[in-house]
Design a protein around this motif. Sequence first.
Motif, PDB file in Angstrom:
ATOM      1  N   GLY B 307       0.819  -1.203   0.000  1.00  0.00           N
ATOM      2  CA  GLY B 307       0.000   0.000   0.000  1.00  0.00           C
ATOM      3  C   GLY B 307       0.857   1.259   0.000  1.00  0.00           C
ATOM      4  O   GLY B 307       0.556   2.224  -0.699  1.00  0.00           O
ATOM      5  N   LEU B 308       1.963   1.228   0.764  1.00  0.00           N
ATOM      6  CA  LEU B 308       2.861   2.380   0.805  1.00  0.00           C
ATOM      7  C   LEU B 308       3.514   2.609  -0.546  1.00  0.00           C
ATOM      8  O   LEU B 308       3.645   3.748  -0.990  1.00  0.00           O
ATOM      9  N   ILE B 309       3.926   1.521  -1.200  1.00  0.00           N
ATOM     10  CA  ILE B 309       4.542   1.651  -2.529  1.00  0.00           C
ATOM     11  C   ILE B 309       3.570   2.342  -3.480  1.00  0.00           C
ATOM     12  O   ILE B 309       3.915   3.291  -4.176  1.00  0.00           O
ATOM     13  N   VAL B 310       2.318   1.861  -3.482  1.00  0.00           N
ATOM     14  CA  VAL B 310       1.307   2.441  -4.369  1.00  0.00           C
ATOM     15  C   VAL B 310       1.066   3.911  -4.019  1.00  0.00           C
ATOM     16  O   VAL B 310       0.956   4.766  -4.899  1.00  0.00           O
ATOM     17  N   LEU B 311       1.020   4.191  -2.716  1.00  0.00           N
ATOM     18  CA  LEU B 311       0.785   5.567  -2.266  1.00  0.00           C
ATOM     19  C   LEU B 311       1.898   6.493  -2.748  1.00  0.00           C
ATOM     20  O   LEU B 311       1.645   7.585  -3.265  1.00  0.00           O
ATOM     21  N   VAL B 312       3.151   6.042  -2.598  1.00  0.00           N
ATOM     22  CA  VAL B 312       4.290   6.859  -3.017  1.00  0.00           C
ATOM     23  C   VAL B 312       4.219   7.143  -4.520  1.00  0.00           C
ATOM     24  O   VAL B 312       4.384   8.282  -4.961  1.00  0.00           O
TER      25      VAL B 312
END
Lengths: 286, 329
Positions: B307-312
């Motif tokens: 989720g963090l990867i996608v958010l970044v």
Amino acid sequence: MSRKTPMGTTAQNRVVNTILFVVLALGAVVMIAPLLWMATTALKTKAEVFALPPVWIPDAPQWDTFVRMWTEAPILSGFKNSIIVAGTVTIVGSITSSLAAFALAKMRLPFKNAIFLGLLTGLMIPFPTLMIPQFVMFSKIGWVDTLLPLIVPLLFGNIVMIFFLRQYLSSVPDSMVEAAKIDGASYLQVFRKMIFPLIRPAIAAQFILWFMTIWNDYLAPILYLNTESKQTLQVVIANLNVEYATQRDYPLIMAASFVALLPILVVFLIFQRQIIESVALTGAKG
Amino acid sequence: MSRTTAEPTPVPTAPAAGIVPPDGDDRGSALHARQAMRRLHRTEHRWAAAFVAAPVIGFLVFTLYPLGYALYASLTRWNGLTAPQFIGLDNYAALLGDEYFRKTLWNTAFYMIGIPIGLVLALLLAIALNRKIPGQTAFRTIYYVPVISSLAAIAIVWQFAYNGDFGLVNQVLSWFGIDGPDWLQNTATVKPAIILMAVWKGLGYSMLLYLAAIQSVPRSLYEAASLDGANGYHRFRWITLPMVRPVTFFLVVTNVIAGSQIFTEINIMTPTGGPEFSSASIVYYIVRKAFKYQQMGYATAMAVVLGLIVLVVTLIQFRLNRRNSFSID
């Protein structure tokens, strides 16, 4: 659609166009080959599937494969479940989405834009991040192995659809809505008699795209559906693929796969212009 | 038309919404009008709130709550049945030392090689289709068919097509005297095979967006450039390419986001994660850990990282592409 190329001698143009036509035609063959192969394999005998040199067009097409498929695999219930899920979600979800888009575009509401932006942040969160808590939530209320977890979360509307309908509505003058209100129309009437007819083409395009997405969905259905009679068509063919590959019954697997993508293919071919236009518009918006 | 609200109907003489009563001469009626207007607005707020209630409730219950729970669960040891036990950052620490996690992360990144390949091909196709070529519409339709086809069905037919002995791919290669490998059973070929399929499936979509972008380039630009003596390459390099940049950007971002969640193809074509786990993606590993080994806490920690990867990636998109960010008016 097409436009003339920038200047150049027509003879040279014709040569270039001929070369491009050949390249595009070869590409088209590559694009369509796996699907054609799926169809022809479905009509082969088991022996023909493994014949060397390969059989391209079966001698005696085994139409029977498409018949025995319905009895040997839960294709019919798969169809039924897929239609229930995709149909319920898109019909109810389109209504909730368009009402919300109407309110966000054309009505007075404190913090309207903050609400909209908040909803948009939901788009940034990938489903796999949420799927485990969602799964446990639904298993606590006993919904695992029912279609409900695939339907209920989506009945509340689709942010992408809300986004596009809101954009679409921004071209409608506020004065129109105001005038209807002064005439004493209720908000539901304004929506039904004025807004809905205006945004119907946009709703239809989004509806079709959404229906396709849900019909083709695979991850959520395989998490929730264990019983054969409860599975959607995509899960049914994926399981067939595992089960029948050991029996080498590739014609049956291909026939079922072909039938699974046929409804969407037909819908696409009927509405291709609208679908292609709305997709192109989506990308243009970035 | 009938009013369905319980609010009193405004008197016909009351100024309509949006019209400010003239100041001064008659304060009483102005005040009255303002009150009527406020009442009207209150009604409107109520209706508007009712209309947006569904997506807001949906967001709170099915996105925000699970997200909060995911953040908490990633800090616990949890089998999904009993109560989660808080263990702090242990899951994240374990992730760093988990070679399978590293491998699936690497595999997932490797699949992204397909993105530039697909975009270059799609742009070339779009430029070709932009010319007056017979059968243009038919080509556009044919190239788009894989896009709308069920990914599960596509994965099934490609798995069969990649079969080393009687698959379509090797049969075609044998015409050219090439003895193809057993694509999906080989650590060296399994990822390229999946990339090829993904490029094939997504090509029509990228092509369509490029085509729309090219067709929106003003003709006069090309004509002026031609008059100035620009050749085909110049026109492509200095007009077409800059004009389709926003589409390229959009496609890269959406493809990276979708690619980081690749799962269906992997699960169907290589049910065990491929030879030596060489095709397993992050989501494949998350699903396996959560639903096969019941390590829900650990799997959730991985899902949070995803989720963090996608958010970044999404935030980078917003930063770099102000022009395409959502304008709220």
